[in-house]
Scaffold this active site. Structure first.
Site: not given
Length: 513
Positions: A13-14, A51, A55, A108, A110, A191, A307-308, A363
């Site tokens: 994540d991130d 995110c 996803r 996660k 989300h 993240h 994710d990014n 991002k």
């Protein structure tokens, strides 16, 4: 041994494009690096810039607006922006379940209020929302209710460890019968809030005293040695940034121009971020060790991605309060509690610029630094290109087509009484075998930051600015805008993007009054 492979899809994540050792980083990631050494690395694989959209795309095989998650989880009452996975898409879990797979999610979710159990997962542990403290287990949920759950004593819980604990429990559960499993291992690291155990943070505090300018230069040199990027690739200038309201714009400063107290604060923020990645890699190592001990590694497809791009929110100093985005300058003894249970930090646009090395922006954006993920694929039985690097473009939409092919199932035309949109991606198996790539077209949109990739050409657009044209074969860092040289190509690709935007529910953006 199962005839059908087990599948583990690991999502960070991130995480920035260059944040793994096998992609040029100084961060210690030996377990992922070993997967890369024994597997295949993709250098031009794309996510959807943030995110929730990423996803949604990863899970559905569709572009995010088609799945209903063009932005975040707020329902804007237009088809592309419902804030949850719509009934006209199916998830990876729903599809592989038809092939007899156990389906597990640890980490996660989300992608909205319709949760993972309703969308095909047998078991879930983790975070239903977007982000929270890594030290407080109260926001981490076990579903369905009543299923076995780990308990942690005071001071023992750390989210990355707990997510892995439950993932290992799920894998062990799958061994009760002969059915294969799909595990979506979706870490919320790294993240914000940036939080990590002190012993991990201590490894990196001296490392980042050299500052982001040196780190960017060193990462680029390492990326060239690893053949992640070409020898002649240039480093982008220090990137621009915008605040959350987009009424303040600036450029990341030279590290040597920053006040020493501010430097110390920034060093600690980056050290915590690196520690989170290090700890995540250690936990991935726990999963790999478990598979190896049970002689299951050969027949398990493991994919790792982010994710990014790196998170620049919202200026070079980072924030200490997500609501106000305000920054607190930590000095002396204040530095000691950073990263602990009572802290809350992001690391800002200067370090995000370094984590996106050598790409432009981060991002949120359709430029390469926003949509590019490091992708590692490890599957000893089927990936014949061990240790190789593949530069062909791909996208999160490709996971669905890949899973359909390798599990021997079919992608449904109808599901639960709803007509299902055709999947947008293509199987990655030809790449695993080293087959030649064909030219493809990918489009991007998030918060009116846009992109379209066609073969070697890419159009990129920042919300308030005009389209820019780049030759990805010679200028992946997007430094030399060629729009005035090829105006007809620009218009043609703009039309491609507009047709895609209309088809995939980028328009209308929100309900009219």
């Amino acid at each position: 041994m199962n005839y059908k492979p087990n599948i583990i899809l690991i999502l960070a994540d991130d995480l920035g494009f260059s944040d793994l050792g096998s992609f040029g980083s100084e961060i210690n990631t030996p377990n992922l690096d070993q997967l890369a050494k024994e597997g295949l690395r993709f250098t031009q694989f794309y996510n959807s810039a943030r995110c929730c959209p990423s996803r949604a795309s990863l899970l559905s095989g569709l572009y995010p607006h088609q799945a209903g998650v063009g932005e975040m989880t707020e329902d804007l009452e237009t088809p592309g922006y419902r804030g949850y996975l719509k009934n006209h898409c199916v998830t990876l879990a729903e599809v592989v379940k038809e092939a007899g797979y156990h389906t597990y999610l640890s980490g996660k979710w989300h992608v909205g209020e319709i949760g993972p159990i309703e969308r095909g997962f047998d078991d879930f542990y983790g975070l239903l929302g977007g982000f929270t403290s890594f030290w407080d287990e109260r926001d981490y949920t076990r579903l369905p209710e009543g299923r076995p759950e780990r308990s942690y004593s005071d001071g023992e819980f750390y989210a990355t460890d707990a997510i892995t604990d439950h993932a290992l429990d799920f894998i062990e559960d799958s061994r009760q019968d002969e059915r294969p499993y799909f595990l979506y291992l979706s870490y919320n690291a790294p993240h914000f809030p940036l939080q990590a155990p002190k012993k991990e943070i201590a490894k990196y505090e001296k490392v980042y005293e050299k500052g982001w300018d040196r780190i960017r230069e060193e990462r680029l040199e390492q990326m060239k040695e690893l053949d992640i990027v070409p020898e002649d690739m240039l480093l982008t200038p220090r990137s621009e940034y915008w605040n959350r309201d987009r009424n303040i714009q600036g450029v990341n400063p030279a590290w040597d121009s920053i006040d020493p107290d501010r430097q110390k604060d920034l060093v600690k923020r980056m050290a915590i971020y690196a520690a989170m990645i290090d700890r995540m890699d250690q936990n991935i190592g726990r999963v790999i060790d478990d598979l190896r001990e049970k002689s299951e590694l050969e027949n398990t497809l493991i994919l790792f991605c982010s994710d990014n791009g790196a998170c620049a929110e919202w200026d070079p100093w980072g924030f200490d309060d997500w609501i106000t985005t305000s920054n607190f300058l930590h000095r002396k003894e204040d530095l000691e509690w950073m990263g602990g249970p009572d802290s809350y930090h992001s690391y800002g646009s200067g370090w995000a610029n370094a984590c996106s090395t050598p790409l432009r922006l981060y991002k949120h954006y359709g430029h390469e630094g926003g949509i590019s993920t490091p992708l590692i694929v490890h599957w000893p039985e089927k990936v014949v290109r061990k240790g190789e690097i593949d530069h062909r473009p791909g996208h999160f939409i490709d996971f669905m087509a890949t899973f359909v092919e390798i599990t021997g199932t079919s992608y449904p035309e109808n599901y639960n009484g709803y007509r299902i949109l055709p999947m947008e991606g293509e199987s990655m198996l030809p790449a695993f075998q080293g087959n030649e790539a064909e030219e493809r077209i990918f489009c991007f949109e998030h918060e009116q930051h846009c992109g379209v990739r066609r073969g070697k050409w890419k159009l990129s657009k920042i919300k308030e600015m005009d389209w820019e044209l780049y030759d990805m074969e010679n200028d992946r860092t997007e430094l030399h805008n060629l729009k005035d040289i090829y105006p007809e190509l620009v218009e043609e690709m703009k039309q491609t993007w507009e047709a895609w935007a209309q088809r995939t529910n980028v328009y209308p953006r929100r309900k009219s009054n």
